[in-house]
Design a protein around this motif. Structure first.
Motif, PDB file in Angstrom:
ATOM      1  N   VAL A 120      46.730  52.043  44.945  1.00 30.80           N
ATOM      2  CA  VAL A 120      46.988  51.477  43.719  1.00 30.80           C
ATOM      3  C   VAL A 120      47.971  50.209  44.222  1.00 30.80           C
ATOM      4  CG1 VAL A 120      46.701  53.359  42.212  1.00 30.80           C
ATOM      5  CG2 VAL A 120      49.141  52.502  42.788  1.00 30.80           C
ATOM      6  N   ASN A 121      48.334  50.132  45.229  1.00 31.87           N
ATOM      7  CA  ASN A 121      49.308  48.652  45.579  1.00 31.87           C
ATOM      8  C   ASN A 121      48.257  47.601  46.087  1.00 31.87           C
ATOM      9  OD1 ASN A 121      51.365  47.355  46.169  1.00 31.87           O
ATOM     10  ND2 ASN A 121      51.895  47.960  48.256  1.00 31.87           N
ATOM     11  N   THR A 122      47.559  47.075  44.932  1.00 30.43           N
ATOM     12  CA  THR A 122      46.839  45.982  44.982  1.00 30.43           C
ATOM     13  C   THR A 122      47.356  44.817  44.346  1.00 30.43           C
ATOM     14  OG1 THR A 122      45.239  46.386  43.225  1.00 30.43           O
ATOM     15  CG2 THR A 122      44.679  47.428  45.757  1.00 30.43           C
ATOM     16  N   PRO A 123      47.051  43.564  44.467  1.00 28.16           N
ATOM     17  CA  PRO A 123      47.643  42.393  43.531  1.00 28.16           C
ATOM     18  C   PRO A 123      47.180  42.564  42.183  1.00 28.16           C
ATOM     19  CG  PRO A 123      47.015  41.432  45.608  1.00 28.16           C
ATOM     20  CD  PRO A 123      46.242  42.975  45.670  1.00 28.16           C
ATOM     21  N   ALA A 124      45.820  43.139  41.941  1.00 30.56           N
ATOM     22  CA  ALA A 124      45.352  43.211  40.350  1.00 30.56           C
ATOM     23  C   ALA A 124      45.965  44.258  39.766  1.00 30.56           C
ATOM     24  CB  ALA A 124      43.730  43.501  40.761  1.00 30.56           C
ATOM     25  N   ILE A 125      46.176  45.448  40.305  1.00 32.72           N
ATOM     26  CA  ILE A 125      46.885  46.518  39.563  1.00 32.72           C
ATOM     27  C   ILE A 125      48.289  46.156  39.441  1.00 32.72           C
ATOM     28  CG2 ILE A 125      47.599  49.150  39.915  1.00 32.72           C
ATOM     29  CD1 ILE A 125      44.940  49.392  41.191  1.00 32.72           C
ATOM     30  N   VAL A 126      49.060  45.723  40.577  1.00 38.08           N
ATOM     31  CA  VAL A 126      50.411  45.163  40.185  1.00 38.08           C
ATOM     32  C   VAL A 126      50.671  44.215  39.121  1.00 38.08           C
ATOM     33  CG1 VAL A 126      52.307  44.114  41.357  1.00 38.08           C
ATOM     34  CG2 VAL A 126      51.330  45.842  42.800  1.00 38.08           C
ATOM     35  N   ARG A 127      49.751  43.303  39.058  1.00 38.83           N
ATOM     36  CA  ARG A 127      49.876  42.309  38.131  1.00 38.83           C
ATOM     37  C   ARG A 127      49.588  42.788  36.463  1.00 38.83           C
ATOM     38  NH1 ARG A 127      45.910  39.398  39.865  1.00 38.83           N
ATOM     39  NH2 ARG A 127      47.132  38.041  41.302  1.00 38.83           N
ATOM     40  N   ALA A 128      48.556  43.673  36.544  1.00 41.93           N
ATOM     41  CA  ALA A 128      48.135  44.511  35.483  1.00 41.93           C
ATOM     42  C   ALA A 128      49.555  45.305  34.920  1.00 41.93           C
ATOM     43  CB  ALA A 128      47.090  45.219  35.481  1.00 41.93           C
ATOM     44  N   LEU A 129      50.253  45.937  35.804  1.00 42.18           N
ATOM     45  CA  LEU A 129      51.223  46.823  35.401  1.00 42.18           C
ATOM     46  C   LEU A 129      52.447  45.978  34.939  1.00 42.18           C
ATOM     47  CD1 LEU A 129      51.221  49.518  38.139  1.00 42.18           C
ATOM     48  CD2 LEU A 129      50.388  49.580  36.057  1.00 42.18           C
ATOM     49  N   GLY A 130      52.673  44.900  35.830  1.00 37.31           N
ATOM     50  CA  GLY A 130      53.610  43.860  35.408  1.00 37.31           C
ATOM     51  C   GLY A 130      53.325  43.365  33.869  1.00 37.31           C
ATOM     52  N   SER A 131      52.360  42.883  33.532  1.00 36.82           N
ATOM     53  CA  SER A 131      51.928  42.641  32.297  1.00 36.82           C
ATOM     54  C   SER A 131      52.041  43.484  31.316  1.00 36.82           C
ATOM     55  CB  SER A 131      50.266  42.250  32.266  1.00 36.82           C
ATOM     56  OG  SER A 131      50.081  41.147  33.594  1.00 36.82           O
ATOM     57  N   GLY A 132      51.844  44.832  31.485  1.00 36.05           N
ATOM     58  CA  GLY A 132      51.949  45.761  30.386  1.00 36.05           C
ATOM     59  C   GLY A 132      53.595  45.785  30.105  1.00 36.05           C
ATOM     60  N   LEU A 133      54.244  45.674  31.223  1.00 29.99           N
ATOM     61  CA  LEU A 133      55.773  46.024  31.223  1.00 29.99           C
ATOM     62  C   LEU A 133      56.355  44.973  30.468  1.00 29.99           C
ATOM     63  CD1 LEU A 133      58.346  47.502  33.795  1.00 29.99           C
ATOM     64  CD2 LEU A 133      58.805  45.226  32.461  1.00 29.99           C
TER      65      LEU A 133
ATOM     66  N   ALA B  94      56.423  32.757  32.814  1.00 26.63           N
ATOM     67  CA  ALA B  94      56.290  32.882  34.066  1.00 26.63           C
ATOM     68  C   ALA B  94      54.948  33.844  34.399  1.00 26.63           C
ATOM     69  CB  ALA B  94      57.426  33.589  34.622  1.00 26.63           C
ATOM     70  N   LEU B  95      54.902  34.861  33.584  1.00 20.87           N
ATOM     71  CA  LEU B  95      53.816  35.961  33.855  1.00 20.87           C
ATOM     72  C   LEU B  95      52.469  35.129  33.488  1.00 20.87           C
ATOM     73  CD1 LEU B  95      52.778  38.641  34.296  1.00 20.87           C
ATOM     74  CD2 LEU B  95      52.715  39.025  31.865  1.00 20.87           C
ATOM     75  N   GLY B  96      52.273  34.156  32.497  1.00 21.12           N
ATOM     76  CA  GLY B  96      51.247  33.452  32.415  1.00 21.12           C
ATOM     77  C   GLY B  96      50.860  32.507  33.580  1.00 21.12           C
ATOM     78  N   LEU B  97      51.959  31.976  34.097  1.00 19.49           N
ATOM     79  CA  LEU B  97      51.585  30.852  35.348  1.00 19.49           C
ATOM     80  C   LEU B  97      50.997  32.029  36.291  1.00 19.49           C
ATOM     81  CD1 LEU B  97      54.613  28.451  35.511  1.00 19.49           C
ATOM     82  CD2 LEU B  97      52.527  28.178  34.728  1.00 19.49           C
ATOM     83  N   TRP B  98      51.589  33.045  36.474  1.00 21.77           N
ATOM     84  CA  TRP B  98      51.232  34.153  37.700  1.00 21.77           C
ATOM     85  C   TRP B  98      49.654  34.352  37.381  1.00 21.77           C
ATOM     86  CZ3 TRP B  98      53.280  39.823  38.354  1.00 21.77           C
ATOM     87  CH2 TRP B  98      52.708  40.336  39.693  1.00 21.77           C
ATOM     88  N   TRP B  99      49.279  34.659  35.953  1.00 22.53           N
ATOM     89  CA  TRP B  99      47.653  34.786  35.816  1.00 22.53           C
ATOM     90  C   TRP B  99      46.793  33.554  36.346  1.00 22.53           C
ATOM     91  CZ3 TRP B  99      44.925  39.154  35.200  1.00 22.53           C
ATOM     92  CH2 TRP B  99      45.572  40.271  35.063  1.00 22.53           C
ATOM     93  N   LEU B 100      47.502  32.330  35.632  1.00 19.75           N
ATOM     94  CA  LEU B 100      46.581  31.229  35.868  1.00 19.75           C
ATOM     95  C   LEU B 100      46.492  30.899  37.241  1.00 19.75           C
ATOM     96  CD1 LEU B 100      48.145  29.087  32.856  1.00 19.75           C
ATOM     97  CD2 LEU B 100      45.809  30.040  33.187  1.00 19.75           C
ATOM     98  N   SER B 101      47.638  30.950  38.100  1.00 21.69           N
ATOM     99  CA  SER B 101      47.590  30.583  39.586  1.00 21.69           C
ATOM    100  C   SER B 101      46.449  31.581  40.323  1.00 21.69           C
ATOM    101  CB  SER B 101      48.813  30.758  40.038  1.00 21.69           C
ATOM    102  OG  SER B 101      49.243  31.849  39.883  1.00 21.69           O
ATOM    103  N   ASP B 102      46.329  32.719  39.620  1.00 21.84           N
ATOM    104  CA  ASP B 102      45.381  33.568  40.339  1.00 21.84           C
ATOM    105  C   ASP B 102      43.961  33.316  40.075  1.00 21.84           C
ATOM    106  OD1 ASP B 102      44.599  36.119  41.749  1.00 21.84           O
ATOM    107  OD2 ASP B 102      43.788  36.571  39.722  1.00 21.84           O
ATOM    108  N   GLY B 103      43.749  32.808  38.635  1.00 16.41           N
ATOM    109  CA  GLY B 103      42.664  32.290  38.534  1.00 16.41           C
ATOM    110  C   GLY B 103      42.143  30.975  39.314  1.00 16.41           C
TER     111      GLY B 103
END
Length: 405
Positions: A206-219, A388-397
């Motif tokens: 589960v140590n993948t960028p998508a999962i880490v980003r989803a967990l960080g977003s939830g927190l 900061a979290l929003g920029l993380w998601w937008l940069s991934d997109g």
């Protein structure tokens, strides 16, 4: 595009209504216990604060154990146990007398809520896939929060008229009355998949960028809305406008205004949450929408922290509450997306833990900051981490679009 699985709309509605019924008693306490604490056998208000927060801290170490249990006992057994335990605990609120008894009940509620929430997530995951998880989680989130609305609006009224035991017995009976729904719909979904790999191997999976980003977003989303906003909006109102706020029809107390503004969210979620979920399932993709909404939410949280003209400030609060509905729904869907191709139970266990940590840390860190720099700083800090979290998601997109091009 894969559609929602057969019978799943009814199953999702059923588990949402079960969750709503089980949530009424807990929500009632947030309104009734601060004003009826002497009737409950408590000695001081600080005991009320402990009782209303201890269940969140209890959930943190329990979540991995309950995730492990679900892989062995199955979803149906876990949800049945949660509903029975919730009903008995809510009835117990009407019988408890003294801090020790209340503390035991609230700790057991932490167990019951974790069982129920994990079971609901696992049921929903089996009902859907990435193509429609936004709509399904929107439907679930919108319906189950009706329990908060009913508990908050009617709990205090019943407690004032007939006493808190009457409210507790009524809501406990409502929770137990949902058992037929559990028995009818829980068997239609699979049990949680048993994950036989060692723990370290599952964590590596589960140590993948998508999962880490989803967990960080939830927190971080939980820390902002369940933590900072839910616990401090009345404090911010009192700091900026005093104990009573003059509206067009008269003065309203800070606590009453805060409660009304937050109750509005539970009232519109049955309609708005599914709409945002369907929007995120669409061709624009979840990443861009989530990133853009996080940036908008950061701007609105920053505006709420300011002492604006009252009408403009109220508009900012309503906008902030709309983003809370959207981000909670789309964040859940993003976690479900990440869990589709990996260790499902482990991912959802970690996601529940992340949101619980955020909800528990939000008030603690927020009020610590408020002591140092004032009430507005709580919202400004939340705005910064959501931005900061929003920029993380937008940069991934943007990276994904560039790689496709």
């Amino acid at each position: 595009m894969k559609s929602i699985k057969q019978n799943s709309p009814q199953a999702v509605v059923a588990i949402a209504l079960i969750t709503a019924a089980c949530l009424t008693g807990d929500s009632m306490l947030y309104i009734a216990l601060p004003t009826h604490w002497e009737q409950a056998g408590l000695d001081s208000l600080w005991e009320v604060g402990i009782l209303l927060s201890i269940n969140r801290f209890i959930r943190l170490p329990l979540t991995p154990a309950i995730g492990w249990a679900y892989a062995r006992i199955g979803v149906r057994t876990g949800v049945v146990a949660a509903v029975i335990l919730t009903g008995l605990l809510t009835v117990g609120y009407g019988l408890a007398d003294g801090f020790a008894g209340w503390l035991l009940l609230r700790c057991l509620w932490g167990v019951s809520w974790t069982l129920l929430r994990m079971g609901a997530y696992l049921m929903i995951l089996d009902c859907t896939d990435e193509a429609c998880s936004g709509a399904v989680f929107g439907r679930y989130n919108g319906l189950f929060r009706l329990g908060s609305l009913v508990g908050m609006l009617t709990g205090g009224f019943i407690a004032d008229l007939w006493g808190m035991p009457a409210a507790a017995f009524g809501f406990g009976g409502i929770a137990l009355a949902t058992l037929p729904l559990v028995l009818r719909y829980a068997p239609t979904v699979c049990v949680a998949p048993k994950e036989t790999e060692p723990l370290l191997q599952r964590l590596r999976q589960v140590n993948t960028p998508a999962i880490v980003r989803a967990l960080g977003s939830g927190l971080l989303i939980a820390a902002a809305y369940q933590g900072v906003v839910a616990s401090s909006l009345s404090h911010l109102i009192r700091s900026n406008w005093g104990t009573a706020v003059a509206l067009g029809f008269g003065a309203v107390g800070a606590a009453s205004l805060s409660g009304g503004l937050q109750a509005l969210r539970w009232a519109w979620e049955p309609w708005l949450a599914p709409w945002f979920g369907r929007l995120s399932d669409g061709p624009r993709g979840r990443r861009k929408i989530l990133g853009a909404l996080l940036v908008v939410a950061a701007v609105l949280l920053g505006a709420v922290s300011l002492q604006l003209p009252l009408g403009l400030w109220l508009a900012a609060v309503l906008g902030m509450q709309v983003t809370a509905t959207a981000l909670t729904t789309i964040g859940d869907a993003a976690a479900a997306d990440a869990a589709q191709s990996r260790a499902r139970t482990t991912v959802m266990t970690l996601y529940v833990m992340a949101t619980d940590i955020g909800a528990a840390l939000g008030p603690f860190l927020g009020y610590l900051l408020a002591e140092l720099r004032g009430a507005a700083s709580m919202y400004q800090a939340a705005a910064l981490w959501l931005f900061a979290l929003g920029l993380w998601w937008l940069s991934d997109g943007f990276r994904r679009r560039s790689s496709v091009a």
